[in-house]
Design a protein around this motif. Structure first.
Motif: not given
Length: 190
Positions: A35-45
């Protein structure tokens, strides 16, 4: 310089990022347990994207024209000032109507500023100087020559917009440069 620009949405860049960085293909079970993978990757991106816009050479980045949104005024006997619009992250070059050539934007320096006050080394309309001050405004030499003198061109790197990623070929290549790809290259060489 006209550089080909690819515009990606958040969903498109997330898909590409996951593929290039080893997050795909994920099974449905793995996705459900992260859960939250997309949110974490969005912050990294977003962090990576801003770093690219701030650090790469301007000719490797998307550029836009901001003259219509910029304001200029005479701020001294030999100098004009320009307020860079907020949608311009990094100004690249500027041209006043009275100049015969655009001036690349440089960081302000004491030496370059002192040269502008010497008639033998001062900038001219054929060889203008534009410096970015610490407050973000631009100092232009020579200054405004007449009441009808205006900013003819102000090119720069656009500031990031939420959910929109403008990527040049150099940025796309930098996105693919990561440890996963480097490790795969090493494995395939053995």
């Amino acid at each position: 310089m006209n550089t080909q620009v690819t515009v990606l949405t958040l969903e498109e860049i997330l898909t590409r990022w996951k593929l290039l960085h080893g997050w795909e293909p994920l099974s449905g079970i793995a996705t459900a347990t992260t859960p939250g993978l997309d949110d974490m990757l969005t912050a990294v991106i977003d962090s990576w994207y801003y770093t690219m816009l701030a650090a790469l050479e301007p000719e490797l980045l998307p550029q836009g024209e901001f003259a219509a949104a910029a304001a200029a005024w005479q701020s001294g006997a030999v100098c004009a000032s320009v307020r860079v619009p907020p949608q311009c992250l990094r100004p690249v070059s500027v041209k006043l109507g009275s100049w015969s050539a655009p001036a690349p934007v440089r960081e302000q320096s004491a030496e370059l500023t002192l040269r502008q006050h010497n008639p033998f080394t001062a900038a001219t309309g054929r060889s203008p100087v534009a410096m970015r001050r610490p407050d973000g405004t631009l100092a232009l030499y020579p200054g405004i020559c007449g009441d009808d003198d205006r900013i003819e061109s102000l090119t720069g790197v656009p500031a990031p917009e939420k959910g929109v990623y403008r990527l040049t070929p150099a940025m796309l290549a930098a996105m693919a440069d990561n440890e996963l790809i480097n490790n795969l290259h090493k494995i395939n060489r053995l």
